[in-house]
Design a protein around this motif. Structure first.
Motif, PDB file in Angstrom:
ATOM      1  N   THR A  25       0.793  -1.225   0.000  1.00  0.00           N
ATOM      2  CA  THR A  25       0.000   0.000   0.000  1.00  0.00           C
ATOM      3  C   THR A  25       0.828   1.278   0.000  1.00  0.00           C
ATOM      4  N   ALA A  48      -6.443 -10.283  -1.363  1.00  0.00           N
ATOM      5  CA  ALA A  48      -7.419  -9.282  -0.932  1.00  0.00           C
ATOM      6  C   ALA A  48      -6.843  -7.867  -1.007  1.00  0.00           C
ATOM      7  N   ILE A  49      -5.606  -7.693  -0.571  1.00  0.00           N
ATOM      8  CA  ILE A  49      -4.994  -6.360  -0.638  1.00  0.00           C
ATOM      9  C   ILE A  49      -4.803  -5.938  -2.093  1.00  0.00           C
ATOM     10  N   PHE A  91      -8.041  -4.712  -3.403  1.00  0.00           N
ATOM     11  CA  PHE A  91      -8.288  -3.365  -2.892  1.00  0.00           C
ATOM     12  C   PHE A  91      -7.482  -2.324  -3.667  1.00  0.00           C
ATOM     13  N   ARG A  92      -6.220  -2.628  -3.950  1.00  0.00           N
ATOM     14  CA  ARG A  92      -5.373  -1.704  -4.720  1.00  0.00           C
ATOM     15  C   ARG A  92      -6.003  -1.416  -6.076  1.00  0.00           C
ATOM     16  N   SER A 113      -9.398   0.690  -5.578  1.00  0.00           N
ATOM     17  CA  SER A 113      -9.239   1.997  -4.929  1.00  0.00           C
ATOM     18  C   SER A 113      -8.359   2.942  -5.732  1.00  0.00           C
TER      19      SER A 113
END
Length: 80
Positions: free
Chosen positions: A23, A66-67, A70-71, A74
């Protein structure tokens, strides 16, 4: 270099390090096998074969997946 989990066998810390890596600004790099929670030490124990034990349902693998999802949705690192 030794794998993260060989130095500190705490998957919560590994997840925190992965979350930061994925992130923060820049190109994320995760050492192969970390998504499988490999814990090999220094050379040659850090060279566990991934192709014989890849598990797409491993908890850390799913966490990274999952991350990454999200990246993508988003667009946290995109400039307009």
């Amino acid at each position: 270099n030794a794998r993260f989990l060989s130095q500190n066998n705490d998957t919560t810390l590994l997840k925190s390090a992965i979350a930061f890596t994925l992130t923060t600004v820049g190109i994320p790099i995760i050492y192969y096998g970390d998504e499988q929670a490999f814990d090999g030490g220094n050379d040659p124990y850090n060279r566990e074969p991934l192709w014989t034990s890849m598990n797409p349902t491993a908890p850390i693998y799913l966490y990274i997946k999952a991350i990454n999802a999200f990246r993508k949705i988003s667009k946290i690192h995109y400039e307009e």
